[in-house]
Design an enzyme around this catalytic site. Sequence first.
Site, short mmCIF file in Angstrom:
data_model
loop_
_atom_site.label_atom_id
_atom_site.label_comp_id
_atom_site.label_asym_id
_atom_site.label_seq_id
_atom_site.Cartn_x
_atom_site.Cartn_y
_atom_site.Cartn_z
N HIS A 14 0.92 -1.15 0.00
CA HIS A 14 0.00 0.00 0.00
C HIS A 14 0.96 1.19 0.00
CE1 HIS A 14 -3.76 2.08 1.92
NE2 HIS A 14 -2.89 3.02 1.61
N HIS B 142 3.32 4.20 0.36
CA HIS B 142 3.64 5.03 1.52
C HIS B 142 4.95 5.77 1.26
CE1 HIS B 142 5.31 0.98 2.10
NE2 HIS B 142 6.25 1.50 2.86
#
Lengths: 137, 137
Positions: free
Chosen positions: A98, A100
């Site tokens: 995800h 980041h």
Amino acid sequence: MAGCVFCAISAGEAPASLVHEDEVALACMDVHPINEGHVLVVPREHAASLAELDPEAGAHVFRVAQRVAGGLRESGLRCEGVNLFLADGEAAGQDVFHVHLHVLPRFEGDNLLIKPREGFGRPDREALDDLAARLRL
Amino acid sequence: MAGCVFCAISAGEAPASLVHEDEVALACMDVHPINEGHVLVVPREHAASLAELDPEAGAHVFRVAQRVAGGLRESGLRCEGVNLFLADGEAAGQDVFHVHLHVLPRFEGDNLLIKPREGFGRPDREALDDLAARLRL
């Protein structure tokens, strides 16, 4: 996304030490910090990679990271410089899929080394122009 | 700013192999690449540091970098992953004092090492909460 730690943090279903949150992104302390004060900025909407990331969410992630960088310098933590760092893909060191953006406080002698590929020399202008032509947006 | 290489490139007064340019930012090949295809994204307006950078220019720099990353993956160059990297301040490795975001193509075995500070362990939640409180935006 089920099983994604950053989605769980965004939903308030996993613990996090939050530095910031808004509708688009959040910032929290990295639980595996490289230096004291290591922060992650995370878009709320799940995107495994840059290719999947809404560009406006990405732009906002940068805005938040810039503010976090300013906060680090004023925090009293040891912070003489800041790196922003994002790993997209396993070959680039991505571990949580995800997107980041790392915000890393830096100081002289912290021993964080970024070691370039050995034996990769300086290309000439023609080689650079050829590459630019292949990459032109 | 006089004497600034990125201002000179932006003004068309110094050579560069351009990948992209628009009103706010440009992207060009790094003349000291770490890997083949190493691109820099540079805001046109001079800002020595993140602290001086217009946040909207920063957001746009990220938009351009995301597009460059996509282009690298489709270029035919060896690119199995991408790092975005920004150094703010000498302690963070900044060498040219006009903000720039590196877009680095990565591949397995390219030997680019990012080596964490030795002996820096995993802090507990209380320590992370304390840090978050100090850094809260």
